[in-house]
Design a protein around this motif. Structure first.
Motif, PDB file in Angstrom:
ATOM      1  N   SER A 221     -12.558 -17.983  -0.387  1.00  9.22           N
ATOM      2  CA  SER A 221     -11.970 -18.357   0.897  1.00  9.22           C
ATOM      3  C   SER A 221     -12.006 -17.206   1.895  1.00  9.22           C
ATOM      4  CB  SER A 221     -10.517 -18.814   0.700  1.00  9.22           C
ATOM      5  OG  SER A 221     -10.447 -19.946  -0.138  1.00  9.22           O
ATOM      6  N   ALA A 222     -12.782 -16.166   1.581  1.00 12.63           N
ATOM      7  CA  ALA A 222     -12.899 -14.971   2.436  1.00 12.63           C
ATOM      8  C   ALA A 222     -11.589 -14.209   2.529  1.00 12.63           C
ATOM      9  CB  ALA A 222     -13.428 -15.332   3.823  1.00 12.63           C
ATOM     10  N   TRP A 223     -10.749 -14.326   1.515  1.00 14.91           N
ATOM     11  CA  TRP A 223      -9.569 -13.475   1.431  1.00 14.91           C
ATOM     12  C   TRP A 223      -9.990 -12.128   0.879  1.00 14.91           C
ATOM     13  CZ3 TRP A 223      -5.247 -16.996  -1.071  1.00 14.91           C
ATOM     14  CH2 TRP A 223      -5.027 -18.099  -0.230  1.00 14.91           C
ATOM     15  N   ILE A 224      -9.485 -11.073   1.452  1.00 25.25           N
ATOM     16  CA  ILE A 224      -9.806  -9.712   1.027  1.00 25.25           C
ATOM     17  C   ILE A 224      -8.671  -9.188   0.157  1.00 25.25           C
ATOM     18  CG2 ILE A 224     -10.364  -7.375   1.794  1.00 25.25           C
ATOM     19  CD1 ILE A 224     -11.167  -8.657   4.505  1.00 25.25           C
ATOM     20  N   ILE A 225      -9.010  -8.769  -1.055  1.00 21.10           N
ATOM     21  CA  ILE A 225      -8.022  -8.223  -1.981  1.00 21.10           C
ATOM     22  C   ILE A 225      -8.202  -6.720  -2.050  1.00 21.10           C
ATOM     23  CG2 ILE A 225      -7.111  -8.251  -4.331  1.00 21.10           C
ATOM     24  CD1 ILE A 225      -9.271 -11.118  -3.411  1.00 21.10           C
ATOM     25  N   VAL A 226      -7.119  -5.977  -1.825  1.00 21.24           N
ATOM     26  CA  VAL A 226      -7.145  -4.519  -1.830  1.00 21.24           C
ATOM     27  C   VAL A 226      -6.142  -4.023  -2.862  1.00 21.24           C
ATOM     28  CG1 VAL A 226      -6.895  -2.428  -0.441  1.00 21.24           C
ATOM     29  CG2 VAL A 226      -7.650  -4.557   0.636  1.00 21.24           C
ATOM     30  N   ALA A 227      -6.549  -3.035  -3.670  1.00 28.48           N
ATOM     31  CA  ALA A 227      -5.645  -2.478  -4.686  1.00 28.48           C
ATOM     32  C   ALA A 227      -5.451  -0.987  -4.427  1.00 28.48           C
ATOM     33  CB  ALA A 227      -6.205  -2.693  -6.091  1.00 28.48           C
ATOM     34  N   SER A 228      -4.219  -0.535  -4.475  1.00 29.88           N
ATOM     35  CA  SER A 228      -3.918   0.881  -4.331  1.00 29.88           C
ATOM     36  C   SER A 228      -3.242   1.367  -5.609  1.00 29.88           C
ATOM     37  CB  SER A 228      -3.013   1.134  -3.120  1.00 29.88           C
ATOM     38  OG  SER A 228      -1.780   0.444  -3.263  1.00 29.88           O
ATOM     39  N   GLY A 229      -3.343   2.668  -5.865  1.00 32.02           N
ATOM     40  CA  GLY A 229      -2.777   3.248  -7.074  1.00 32.02           C
ATOM     41  C   GLY A 229      -1.444   3.942  -6.835  1.00 32.02           C
ATOM     42  N   LYS A 230      -0.886   4.502  -7.906  1.00 30.19           N
ATOM     43  CA  LYS A 230       0.424   5.149  -7.816  1.00 30.19           C
ATOM     44  C   LYS A 230       0.446   6.283  -6.803  1.00 30.19           C
ATOM     45  CE  LYS A 230       1.195   6.146 -12.145  1.00 30.19           C
ATOM     46  NZ  LYS A 230       1.919   6.601 -13.350  1.00 30.19           N
ATOM     47  N   ALA A 231      -0.709   6.925  -6.611  1.00 29.93           N
ATOM     48  CA  ALA A 231      -0.765   8.030  -5.647  1.00 29.93           C
ATOM     49  C   ALA A 231      -0.483   7.558  -4.225  1.00 29.93           C
ATOM     50  CB  ALA A 231      -2.132   8.707  -5.717  1.00 29.93           C
ATOM     51  N   ASP A 232      -0.616   6.257  -3.978  1.00 29.34           N
ATOM     52  CA  ASP A 232      -0.379   5.690  -2.648  1.00 29.34           C
ATOM     53  C   ASP A 232       0.969   4.989  -2.533  1.00 29.34           C
ATOM     54  OD1 ASP A 232      -2.348   6.402  -0.943  1.00 29.34           O
ATOM     55  OD2 ASP A 232      -3.618   4.664  -1.293  1.00 29.34           O
ATOM     56  N   ALA A 233       1.831   5.165  -3.519  1.00 31.80           N
ATOM     57  CA  ALA A 233       3.090   4.420  -3.542  1.00 31.80           C
ATOM     58  C   ALA A 233       3.965   4.731  -2.329  1.00 31.80           C
ATOM     59  CB  ALA A 233       3.850   4.712  -4.830  1.00 31.80           C
ATOM     60  N   ASN A 234       3.868   5.955  -1.799  1.00 33.95           N
ATOM     61  CA  ASN A 234       4.683   6.310  -0.636  1.00 33.95           C
ATOM     62  C   ASN A 234       4.123   5.720   0.650  1.00 33.95           C
ATOM     63  OD1 ASN A 234       2.412   7.999  -0.720  1.00 33.95           O
ATOM     64  ND2 ASN A 234       3.426   9.580   0.497  1.00 33.95           N
ATOM     65  N   ARG A 235       2.860   5.237   0.608  1.00 34.05           N
ATOM     66  CA  ARG A 235       2.249   4.641   1.794  1.00 34.05           C
ATOM     67  C   ARG A 235       2.323   3.123   1.759  1.00 34.05           C
ATOM     68  NH1 ARG A 235      -2.830   8.062   3.694  1.00 34.05           N
ATOM     69  NH2 ARG A 235      -2.235  10.146   3.018  1.00 34.05           N
ATOM     70  N   THR A 236       2.138   2.564   0.582  1.00 32.47           N
ATOM     71  CA  THR A 236       2.084   1.114   0.422  1.00 32.47           C
ATOM     72  C   THR A 236       3.056   0.707  -0.690  1.00 32.47           C
ATOM     73  OG1 THR A 236      -0.244   1.140   1.061  1.00 32.47           O
ATOM     74  CG2 THR A 236       0.562  -0.833  -0.023  1.00 32.47           C
ATOM     75  N   PRO A 237       4.158   0.071  -0.354  1.00 35.21           N
ATOM     76  CA  PRO A 237       5.198  -0.218  -1.361  1.00 35.21           C
ATOM     77  C   PRO A 237       4.724  -1.031  -2.547  1.00 35.21           C
ATOM     78  CG  PRO A 237       6.045  -0.545   0.856  1.00 35.21           C
ATOM     79  CD  PRO A 237       4.564  -0.348   0.987  1.00 35.21           C
ATOM     80  N   GLN A 238       3.767  -1.939  -2.348  1.00 36.40           N
ATOM     81  CA  GLN A 238       3.239  -2.748  -3.445  1.00 36.40           C
ATOM     82  C   GLN A 238       1.730  -2.558  -3.545  1.00 36.40           C
ATOM     83  OE1 GLN A 238       5.511  -6.451  -2.072  1.00 36.40           O
ATOM     84  NE2 GLN A 238       5.577  -6.707  -4.293  1.00 36.40           N
ATOM     85  N   PRO A 239       1.183  -2.543  -4.766  1.00 40.40           N
ATOM     86  CA  PRO A 239      -0.218  -2.129  -4.940  1.00 40.40           C
ATOM     87  C   PRO A 239      -1.267  -3.169  -4.606  1.00 40.40           C
ATOM     88  CG  PRO A 239       0.771  -2.621  -7.066  1.00 40.40           C
ATOM     89  CD  PRO A 239       1.875  -2.715  -6.062  1.00 40.40           C
ATOM     90  N   LEU A 240      -0.913  -4.453  -4.579  1.00 33.90           N
ATOM     91  CA  LEU A 240      -1.909  -5.503  -4.368  1.00 33.90           C
ATOM     92  C   LEU A 240      -1.676  -6.160  -3.013  1.00 33.90           C
ATOM     93  CD1 LEU A 240      -1.901  -7.141  -7.909  1.00 33.90           C
ATOM     94  CD2 LEU A 240      -3.363  -5.310  -7.040  1.00 33.90           C
ATOM     95  N   LEU A 241      -2.682  -6.091  -2.158  1.00 35.35           N
ATOM     96  CA  LEU A 241      -2.571  -6.627  -0.813  1.00 35.35           C
ATOM     97  C   LEU A 241      -3.661  -7.667  -0.589  1.00 35.35           C
ATOM     98  CD1 LEU A 241      -2.080  -3.270   1.130  1.00 35.35           C
ATOM     99  CD2 LEU A 241      -0.329  -4.724   0.089  1.00 35.35           C
ATOM    100  N   LEU A 242      -3.310  -8.746   0.084  1.00 36.40           N
ATOM    101  CA  LEU A 242      -4.264  -9.815   0.367  1.00 36.40           C
ATOM    102  C   LEU A 242      -4.289 -10.077   1.869  1.00 36.40           C
ATOM    103  CD1 LEU A 242      -4.806 -13.029  -1.672  1.00 36.40           C
ATOM    104  CD2 LEU A 242      -4.661 -13.170   0.801  1.00 36.40           C
ATOM    105  N   TYR A 243      -5.502 -10.018   2.446  1.00 40.16           N
ATOM    106  CA  TYR A 243      -5.699 -10.304   3.853  1.00 40.16           C
ATOM    107  C   TYR A 243      -6.605 -11.519   3.995  1.00 40.16           C
ATOM    108  CZ  TYR A 243      -4.053  -5.515   4.591  1.00 40.16           C
ATOM    109  OH  TYR A 243      -3.315  -4.368   4.585  1.00 40.16           O
TER     110      TYR A 243
END
Length: 387
Positions: free
Chosen positions: A314-336
């Motif tokens: 469906s052209a949804w973009i899934i982005v995953a961030s790691g623990k090193a980014d926890a202070n930037r992104t509260p949750q690791p899995l983002l969907l746009y």
């Protein structure tokens, strides 16, 4: 009965609140657009279903999301794990990547005579549900439930070493995917010579090699089985058609904010290319930049945030961030969702500025009109209520 003064103040307060609560596209530190995700899910950690250090993402035919990650027991040692989520990013299952000891690794024993892998960097999910995981010089095959099926070595196809510096350095292959004809395709990685794409039968026998002249990193396929390979030395993607007989380079314009290879690629159903660098960049299949955005305002120029990405049907973009980014992104899995009806949200900063300015001009005019109406009504009520 409500006094005219109370009514006057109430209408004025409503107007101010309406203006302050109006939506606005934010701006990041390096002039990139900030867009909040449609869905944010998951948590950081090393427990069941949590995200530690993601290295690759794939999506299967049913839009289930597979994340290959490294689960660290300390600052050095880790095990490779695949965590599976459904289309809405609810966790389904998680399992470690297991392999037989074939001489290149071993020591971290698992039950049943297996070993926990600590080399996996890339993988692919086949149409039959089998998962092909590139673990150093071995390809490990597991089913969708995490059951070990088999593995085969690829070292004899690409056993290169570099002795020029006095030390022996092994160059592991990096990218893996499956071709239209069912071959396992592997890139030779960032080697000093012999840049090749190796095509292997599913049982581990060599089919053929395609020689290239550039260093390669990850490799993904689109819905038509064209192969897209990131160049480790340039802002470019190299593309092979499904027959592997036609090829072209697509330069990636990062709008002056980044120089280098994309950390991850994803191909949307319509052919748009999505690249993860110091943010998310979307291009058409000619390399024309359509959009760029981040999910926070802490991104830096020329510094990759190292987040793997994928796109579903469906052209949804899934982005995953790691623990090193926890202070930037509260949750690791983002969907746009790259929605054409809200395309202005994903535009490059200069386009967003134009939209923002237009929005604020309209809101400003509306605010003045509301204040004028408030004063007119207020004076009317004041004079009406005079004896």
């Amino acid at each position: 009965m409500v006094s005219s003064r109370t009514l006057f103040l109430t209408i004025g307060l409503i107007a101010v609140i309406a203006l302050l609560s109006a939506p606005r596209v934010a701006r990041a530190d390096n002039n990139m657009t900030v867009v909040k995700p449609l869905i944010a899910a998951g948590s950081y950690g090393t427990g069941q279903g949590q995200i530690d250090t993601p290295v690759n993402i794939r999506v299967d035919a049913d839009d289930n999301v597979y994340i290959l990650q490294h689960i660290y027991s300390d600052n050095v040692h880790f095990r490779s794990q695949i965590t599976v989520y459904d289309r809405d990013l609810a966790m389904v299952r998680s399992f470690y990547v297991l392999k037989k000891n074939m001489g290149d690794q071993g020591g971290d024993s698992a039950p049943g005579g297996y070993y926990y892998d600590n080399l996996a960097e890339s993988f692919e999910v086949g149409d039959n549900g089998l998962i092909y995981i590139l673990c150093g010089w071995d390809v490990v095959v597991m089913d969708s439930n995490g059951v070990y099926v088999n593995q085969f070595p690829v070292q004899s196809f690409m056993a290169w070493i570099d002795k020029s510096g006095g030390d022996t350095k092994f160059y592991y292959p990096h990218g893996i995917t499956l071709t239209r004809d069912g071959y396992v395709a592997i890139t030779s990685g960032d080697t000093p010579s012999r840049h090749e794409i190796i095509l292997i039968y599913p049982d581990g026998r060599l089919y053929r090699k395609i020689t290239t002249s550039w260093n390669m990193k990850d490799m993904v396929r689109d819905g038509n089985y064209s192969l897209y390979i990131t160049d480790s030395d340039r802002n470019a993607v190299h593309v092979y058609d499904p027959t592997l007989t036609k090829e072209k380079d697509i330069p990636l314009d990062f709008n002056g904010t980044y120089s280098g290879s994309a950390a991850s690629l994803a191909i949307m159903p319509g052919g748009n290319i999505t690249a993860s660098a110091n943010g998310i960049f979307i291009y058409n299949n000619d390399g024309i930049r359509l959009a760029q955005f981040v999910d926070n305002n802490l991104t830096e120029n020329n510094k990759s945030w190292g987040r793997p990405i994928a796109a579903n049907s469906s052209a949804w973009i899934i982005v995953a961030s790691g623990k090193a980014d926890a202070n930037r992104t509260p949750q690791p899995l983002l969907l746009y969702k790259y929605d054409a009806s809200q395309a202005y949200l994903f535009k490059a900063p200069e386009a967003v500025n134009t939209v923002n300015n237009t929005i604020w001009v309209v809101l400003g005019v509306g605010f003045i009109a509301i204040l004028a109406l408030v004063w007119i009504v207020g004076f009317f009520l004041l004079f009406k209520n005079r004896p």
